[in-house]
Design a protein around this motif. Structure first.
Motif, short mmCIF file in Angstrom:
data_model
loop_
_atom_site.label_atom_id
_atom_site.label_comp_id
_atom_site.label_asym_id
_atom_site.label_seq_id
_atom_site.Cartn_x
_atom_site.Cartn_y
_atom_site.Cartn_z
N ASP A 106 94.92 101.39 77.10
CA ASP A 106 93.49 101.11 77.24
C ASP A 106 93.15 99.64 77.09
O ASP A 106 92.02 99.21 77.38
N ALA A 107 94.08 98.85 76.60
CA ALA A 107 93.92 97.40 76.48
C ALA A 107 95.30 96.79 76.40
O ALA A 107 96.26 97.45 76.00
N MET A 108 95.41 95.53 76.81
CA MET A 108 96.70 94.84 76.75
C MET A 108 96.54 93.47 76.10
O MET A 108 95.55 92.78 76.33
N VAL A 109 97.52 93.10 75.29
CA VAL A 109 97.68 91.72 74.81
C VAL A 109 98.94 91.19 75.46
O VAL A 109 100.01 91.82 75.38
N ILE A 110 98.84 90.05 76.13
CA ILE A 110 99.98 89.49 76.87
C ILE A 110 100.34 88.13 76.30
O ILE A 110 99.48 87.26 76.12
N ARG A 111 101.63 87.94 76.01
CA ARG A 111 102.16 86.60 75.74
C ARG A 111 103.27 86.35 76.75
O ARG A 111 104.14 87.20 76.96
N HIS A 112 103.21 85.15 77.36
CA HIS A 112 104.15 84.83 78.43
C HIS A 112 104.47 83.34 78.36
O HIS A 112 103.59 82.54 78.05
N PRO A 113 105.70 82.93 78.63
CA PRO A 113 106.06 81.52 78.49
C PRO A 113 105.51 80.61 79.58
O PRO A 113 105.58 79.39 79.46
N GLU A 114 104.98 81.17 80.66
CA GLU A 114 104.50 80.36 81.78
C GLU A 114 102.98 80.26 81.77
O GLU A 114 102.28 81.28 81.74
N GLN A 115 102.48 79.03 81.80
CA GLN A 115 101.04 78.80 81.81
C GLN A 115 100.40 79.44 83.04
O GLN A 115 100.90 79.31 84.15
N GLY A 116 99.30 80.15 82.84
CA GLY A 116 98.60 80.81 83.93
C GLY A 116 99.05 82.23 84.21
O GLY A 116 98.40 82.95 84.98
N PHE A 150 98.20 88.66 85.11
CA PHE A 150 98.14 90.02 84.58
C PHE A 150 96.70 90.54 84.61
O PHE A 150 96.45 91.67 85.01
N ALA A 151 95.77 89.70 84.18
CA ALA A 151 94.38 90.11 84.08
C ALA A 151 93.78 90.39 85.45
O ALA A 151 92.95 91.30 85.61
N ALA A 152 94.18 89.63 86.46
CA ALA A 152 93.64 89.80 87.81
C ALA A 152 94.04 91.14 88.42
O ALA A 152 93.36 91.65 89.32
N ALA A 153 95.13 91.72 87.93
CA ALA A 153 95.66 92.96 88.51
C ALA A 153 95.12 94.21 87.85
O ALA A 153 95.54 95.33 88.18
N THR A 154 94.17 94.07 86.91
CA THR A 154 93.67 95.24 86.18
C THR A 154 92.21 95.05 85.81
O THR A 154 91.71 93.93 85.75
N ASN A 155 91.56 96.17 85.53
CA ASN A 155 90.18 96.13 85.05
C ASN A 155 90.08 96.45 83.57
O ASN A 155 88.98 96.41 83.01
N ILE A 156 91.20 96.80 82.91
CA ILE A 156 91.13 97.09 81.47
C ILE A 156 91.10 95.77 80.71
O ILE A 156 91.46 94.72 81.24
N PRO A 157 90.65 95.79 79.43
CA PRO A 157 90.63 94.55 78.65
C PRO A 157 92.02 93.95 78.49
O PRO A 157 92.98 94.66 78.17
#
Length: 430
Positions: A185-195, A200-207
């Motif tokens: 129902d929600a995602m927290v994302i950490r990724h080594p690449e800026q942007g 990830f956010a553009a591909a979903t409507n969940i928080p």
């Protein structure tokens, strides 16, 4: 004849059309402190308002431009709609916040304190599932987000590192995000690449919450840092407006300072002293952002010079894992923030912060451990504040912040009075 502080404060609230909660947030103090200043002088609970607060409030009520700036503005709709990005309830950057909206979020964080401090429990997110997708090493951020979601009654699914993800098989960010959105129902994302988190956010409507994207931003860390600064300053009877803030360390790749300096720029009349080894200076676009609103910016490679007169020192480690051909020079023992240099250069009430982890290995010259038992060191209070702030983020993004206050019930276990054996007396959980 001097105006009584109670008269001054009530007049200011009336002219600004603010409730006590909003007025306290506007001037950067805790509501409970404001309440003691408004009590009759004969009351045993009454406290004298700090002189700096009196001067600030007087300046506001005597200046039409400031009155208009600090007055209640017509804000409509839930906070999550006002900080939305592309009409989605996601947190990708501190640029989504105004001073008013960030202080409104902190009011929600204040409501979360009894839960974060193990006095109360709430189940407003019961049945909701958080996906913690960390494609880069993390301890504090990952566990803090998970604990915050669980303390509101939700549950957490974790994944850590590329090796254990389908992206190691060539799966795209779009596919990963879209598939995960069907599970959680929600995602927290950490990724080594800026942007990458924005992808990830553009591909979903969940928080989606940005848990750190390379050398880009770390918005939740900056929010908990600002919350800590305001809390510590309130305890000392100081205001953030007009303060002297020192940021020291890797200012080029340190995403925590990138987000924090943008949030601090929402306040008024700060002096920023930016201390870094040569080649690791703050990026130019952030200097431009920080230079607005009447702020003063100084840059130096000399830590001792930079610390002079600081109200708050924010140290951060050198992020060698992000270097792109840089050679590190000037990062020796003289660059370490420790008790000796703090005693020589700073006032007794200076606040020392660090986003953690700090590098305690020999030759790292990061924040010294000789400050561990010093009340000026706020790093553990700072880390603890990650729970109520991240609880507030989840509550706002999922639209349940209005339910929390009436959902609380007493815990059934016996929590500790202090989290750590060496915590300062004012760090007590009760």
């Amino acid at each position: 004849m001097a105006i009584a502080q109670q008269v001054l404060l009530r007049d200011a609230m009336r002219r600004l059309n603010l409730t006590r909660d909003l007025f306290a947030a506007r001037i950067g103090v805790k509501r409970r402190a404001l309440d003691t200043w408004l009590l009759p002088e004969g009351s045993q609970e009454s406290r004298a308002m700090p002189e700096v607060v009196g001067r600030f409030v007087t300046e506001i009520v005597e200046n039409d431009a400031l009155l208009q700036k600090y007055a209640q503005t017509a804000q409509t709709g839930p906070l999550r709609d006002r900080i939305a990005i592309d009409n989605k309830h996601q947190l990708l950057s501190v640029d989504q916040f105004s001073r008013e909206s960030v202080e409104e979020l902190f009011q929600v964080a204040d409501q979360m304190q009894p839960i974060a401090r193990r006095q109360k429990v709430s189940r407003v997110l019961e049945g909701a599932v958080l996906g913690n997708l960390f494609f880069e090493a993390s301890t504090r951020t990952r566990v803090s987000f998970g604990a915050a979601f669980c303390r509101l009654g939700g549950s957490v699914c974790d994944t850590t590192g590329f090796t254990f993800s389908s992206m190691a098989k060539g799966e795209s960010i779009y596919d990963t995000s879209r598939v995960m959105s069907g599970y959680v129902d929600a995602m927290v994302i950490r990724h080594p690449e800026q942007g990458s988190v924005a992808e990830f956010a553009a591909a979903t409507n969940i928080p989606v919450v940005n848990g750190g994207d390379g050398a880009g931003e770390h918005p939740s860390q900056a929010l908990l840092d600002l919350y800590t600064i305001l809390t510590e300053f309130s305890r000392l009877g100081k205001l953030l407006d007009g303060a002297h803030v020192v940021m020291a360390g890797d200012l080029k790749y340190g995403r925590t300072v990138h987000s924090l300096i943008k949030l601090l720029a929402l306040y008024r009349g700060l002096k920023f002293t930016l201390v870094s080894p040569p080649g690791l200076e703050m990026p130019a676009h952030l200097l431009e952002k920080a230079g607005c609103n009447g702020h003063v910016i100084e840059q130096t490679h000399d830590l001792q010079k930079g610390l002079q007169g600081a109200d708050m020192v924010y140290a951060t480690r050198v992020q060698k894992e992000r270097f792109a051909g840089e050679t590190l020079e000037g990062y020796d023992e003289a660059f370490q923030v420790g008790r000796g240099i703090i005693d020589r250069c700073c006032a007794p009430d200076v606040i020392v912060m660090h986003p953690l982890p700090r590098d305690s290995r020999e030759g790292a010259h990061d924040l010294s451990t000789d400050l561990n038992h010093d009340a000026r060191l706020a790093i553990f209070r700072q880390a603890d504040n990650g729970i109520p702030v991240r609880m507030a983020i989840f509550a706002v993004l999922l639209g349940v912040e209005g339910l929390v206050q009436h959902s609380m019930r007493d815990v059934t276990w016996v929590p500790p009075s202090h989290i750590g054996p060496d915590d300062s007396v004012f760090h007590g959980m009760y």
